[in-house]
Design an enzyme around this catalytic site. Structure first.
Site, PDB file in Angstrom:
ATOM      1  N   ASP A  67      42.974  38.354  32.136  1.00 18.88           N
ATOM      2  CA  ASP A  67      42.180  39.095  31.155  1.00 18.88           C
ATOM      3  C   ASP A  67      41.329  40.081  31.929  1.00 18.88           C
ATOM      4  O   ASP A  67      40.614  39.700  32.868  1.00 18.88           O
ATOM      5  CB  ASP A  67      41.306  38.183  30.296  1.00 18.88           C
ATOM      6  CG  ASP A  67      40.842  38.920  29.044  1.00 18.88           C
ATOM      7  OD1 ASP A  67      41.695  39.216  28.187  1.00 18.88           O
ATOM      8  OD2 ASP A  67      39.636  39.213  28.928  1.00 18.88           O
ATOM      9  N   ARG A 181      42.432  43.869  39.978  1.00 21.81           N
ATOM     10  CA  ARG A 181      43.584  42.977  39.891  1.00 21.81           C
ATOM     11  C   ARG A 181      44.189  42.734  41.266  1.00 21.81           C
ATOM     12  O   ARG A 181      44.650  41.629  41.568  1.00 21.81           O
ATOM     13  CB  ARG A 181      44.624  43.561  38.931  1.00 21.81           C
ATOM     14  CG  ARG A 181      45.681  42.543  38.515  1.00 21.81           C
ATOM     15  CD  ARG A 181      46.575  43.064  37.389  1.00 21.81           C
ATOM     16  NE  ARG A 181      45.836  43.090  36.131  1.00 21.81           N
ATOM     17  CZ  ARG A 181      45.555  44.208  35.461  1.00 21.81           C
ATOM     18  NH1 ARG A 181      45.930  45.374  35.926  1.00 21.81           N
ATOM     19  NH2 ARG A 181      44.884  44.154  34.332  1.00 21.81           N
TER      20      ARG A 181
END
Length: 200
Positions: A67, A181
């Site tokens: 997320d 990420r």
């Protein structure tokens, strides 16, 4: 390791598979499974857990979820956990990535403080008793105009502080060095390698 990836986003799957190297990521749609859990969490970690738990309950096999979101200081932290759905409520339909970042630029018109941060929470569930959470971030700012052709989502309007460039201007491998990420996935890759070592 075969991991079910709790997402319907092909761009995320491609990026995560690249970051994790030799691991195979399977989307629910790859096996004909409809997957759309309601993301009711108030944080990235809560939403990552919701998605991972929902998929694990269906496949009963190792699951990875992500997320991520963009928080803009001048907008009170928005879009935050609603990053992927930014503007949908007003428009009455799902906006494209370009429509979302152009909306963000319009909402930032005339604002001098353009500081922002991208955050990723990864959740790995190996079995009912082994669950891991990793959260990382990438500081930057919202550009005045879109630039670059790499990446996806808000990359054309996110200037990465550490790189000194807009995310979409960086080649994929270079972006991975700085991105939220990329940072989280490097830690996850080490964790997965350790877990695989236990099975040897």
């Amino acid at each position: 390791m075969r991991l079910y990836f709790a997402s319907n986003n092909d761009h995320k799957r491609i990026e995560m598979a690249r970051l994790l190297g030799g691991h195979t990521l399977i989307l629910p749609k790859d096996i004909g499974m409809a997957f759309a859990p309601e993301e009711t969490g108030t944080s990235y970690i809560e939403n990552a857990m919701i998605k991972a738990e929902a998929l694990f309950s269906l496949v009963h096999a190792p699951v990875l979820s992500d997320d991520s979101g963009l928080s803009v200081k001048a907008l009170g932290g928005e879009p935050g956990v609603h990053t992927a759905r930014y503007g949908n409520d007003t428009a009455g339909h799902e906006l494209s990535a370009r429509e979302r970042y152009m909306l963000l630029l319009r909402n930032m018109e005339g604002i001098k403080d353009r500081s922002a941060v991208f955050t990723t929470a990864l959740c790995l569930i190996l079995d009912e008793n082994r669950k891991y959470i990793i959260q990382e971030s990438c500081e930057g700012a919202i550009a005045l105009a879109p630039s670059g052709t790499s990446g996806f989502g808000y990359d054309p309007v996110f200037w990465i502080k550490e790189a000194g460039m807009i995310s979409a201007e960086l080649p994929e491998g270079e972006k991975d060095r700085y991105s939220h990420r990329g940072k989280a996935a490097r830690i996850m890759a080490m964790l997965l390698a350790k877990e695989e070592g236990k099975d040897d």
